[in-house]
Design an enzyme around this catalytic site. Structure first.
Site, PDB file in Angstrom:
ATOM      1  CG  HIS A 173      -2.093   0.915   1.115  1.00 23.36           C
ATOM      2  ND1 HIS A 173      -2.248   1.799   0.071  1.00 23.36           N
ATOM      3  CD2 HIS A 173      -3.184   1.090   1.915  1.00 23.36           C
ATOM      4  CE1 HIS A 173      -3.372   2.478   0.237  1.00 23.36           C
ATOM      5  NE2 HIS A 173      -3.959   2.067   1.347  1.00 23.36           N
ATOM      6  CB  ALA A 175      -2.298   4.578  -2.522  1.00 26.01           C
ATOM      7  CE1 TYR A 178      -3.673   4.096   6.653  1.00 26.51           C
ATOM      8  CE2 TYR A 178      -4.420   4.330   4.390  1.00 26.51           C
ATOM      9  CZ  TYR A 178      -4.690   4.224   5.743  1.00 26.51           C
ATOM     10  OH  TYR A 178      -5.990   4.256   6.188  1.00 26.51           O
ATOM     11  NE  ARG A 223      -5.644   1.433  -4.680  1.00 28.37           N
ATOM     12  CZ  ARG A 223      -6.861   1.541  -4.179  1.00 28.37           C
ATOM     13  NH1 ARG A 223      -7.109   1.159  -2.933  1.00 28.37           N
ATOM     14  NH2 ARG A 223      -7.845   2.033  -4.905  1.00 28.37           N
ATOM     15  N   GLY A 309     -14.571  -0.622  -5.702  1.00 26.76           N
ATOM     16  CA  GLY A 309     -14.649  -0.666  -4.260  1.00 26.76           C
ATOM     17  C   GLY A 309     -16.069  -0.789  -3.757  1.00 26.76           C
TER      18      GLY A 309
END
Length: 347
Positions: A173, A175, A178, A223, A309
């Site tokens: 992750h 994106a 984070y 991502r 999503g």
């Protein structure tokens, strides 16, 4: 004419080009173990070409929220093994998204009561949810080079646990504010060493290299959401940073790049020519992907797969609904972040 979303994707042996995007749902228990009904939730959605799980913390230090699941303990591995087994029994494929929260945690929210760490001591101007209510985000401790090395090792160890738990791969992750994204952004990385300035891409690249070496590049995706201001990140000119990042990642031959578009920076259009591997596209926050816009991402923007999503929350059979033109069910917003099976496995 067949919707391009429904065509098989041979490169990854997927039956269609519809990806279930990672979505935080807080259905772990107090120890970060996915509850038993989590297996049912993901198995219900196994007709997706690929499922990417909610963000899973790769270390106690990286735990961002209560009731979010981890991949640190034997109990967590066992819980996820039940999930992957159910998905595979239903004919699906599933990647675990590894998500280190960085500055987006407080001691009350991680099992070690640890102070948050980040590239630089810059607090997010937001409030974070805790068991006792909302609290302001703390000023994180700036990561030392030893902290950075440890975070890389933690991603590697968690990726190995993911394989042990039966996942088909992991998504890093990078994106949505984070830790990996915090290293990339202007205002959260003001370091003067080899992990800052013009070398701010170094940490995400080193994480990707180390995880790919550990479990195989074909089991690793990443991502990115260039220019996404979520949680207060500032990226005044994302293009040079992300062009350099994609150029550095391309030789690793990762399973895929999962890229979220942005109205202020057309990431898909700009970065597609630089990425020769599989590209998962998403239209971005505030612009939920539809069957029509998803097909356009394939036909117009040259993406290979499209992630959805919110539609998957209330439509576990989403590919079938796209194929038949069946109406789409709406979401019960009140149960998005509760902790039980209601609003989770009962759609």
């Amino acid at each position: 004419m067949t919707n391009p979303l429904l065509k098989p994707y041979e490169s990854l042996s997927l039956p269609n080009r519809i990806v279930m995007a990672p979505m935080t749902r807080f259905r772990g228990d107090a120890q970060g173990v996915p509850q038993p009904f989590v297996a049912e939730y993901y198995a219900q959605r196994a007709s997706a070409g690929l499922i990417v799980t909610e963000g899973i913390w790769p270390s106690v230090q990286g735990q961002g929220a209560l009731r979010g699941p981890g991949l640190v303990s034997p109990e967590q591995v066992a819980g996820w093994r039940a999930v992957t087994g159910a998905v595979h029994d239903a004919g699906g494929r599933i990647f675990a998204q590894l998500m280190h929260a960085g500055r987006l945690t407080v001691p009350e929210n991680n099992l070690g009561a640890l102070h948050p760490i980040a590239p630089s001591p810059v607090a997010a101007d937001i409030e974070l949810h805790t068991a006792s209510g909302k609290v302001p985000a703390m000023v994180p401790r700036e990561m030392t080079t030893a902290d950075i090395a440890q975070a890389i090792d933690e991603h590697v160890a968690s990726a190995r646990r993911a394989v042990d738990a039966g996942f088909d791969g992991v998504e890093l992750h990078g994106a949505n504010g984070y830790l990996l994204h915090q290293f990339l952004a202007d205002n959260t990385n003001v370091r003067g060493d080899r992990y800052g300035g013009s070398e701010r891409i170094r940490f995400p690249v080193e994480v990707a290299e180390a995880v790919a070496d550990a479990i195989g590049a074909g089991r690793v995706g990443i991502r990115l959401s260039p220019g996404n201001p979520l949680t207060g990140l500032v990226e005044a000119d994302p293009a040079p940073v992300y062009r350099a990042l994609v150029d550095a990642l391309r030789p690793l031959d990762l399973a895929y790049l999962h890229l979220t578009d942005n109205s202020r920076y057309p990431a898909l259009r700009d970065l597609r020519p630089r990425w020769t591997g599989t590209l998962i596209g998403n239209t971005g926050f505030g612009h939920p992907t539809t069957a029509e816009s998803g097909a356009a991402l394939i036909e117009r923007d040259g993406v290979d797969l499209v992630s959805f999503g919110r539609l998957f929350i209330s439509n576990p059979d989403l590919p079938d609904r796209f194929a038949t033109g069946a109406p789409l069910a709406g979401i019960d917003e009140t149960t998005l972040y509760t902790h039980g099976p209601e609003g989770y496995v009962d759609y």
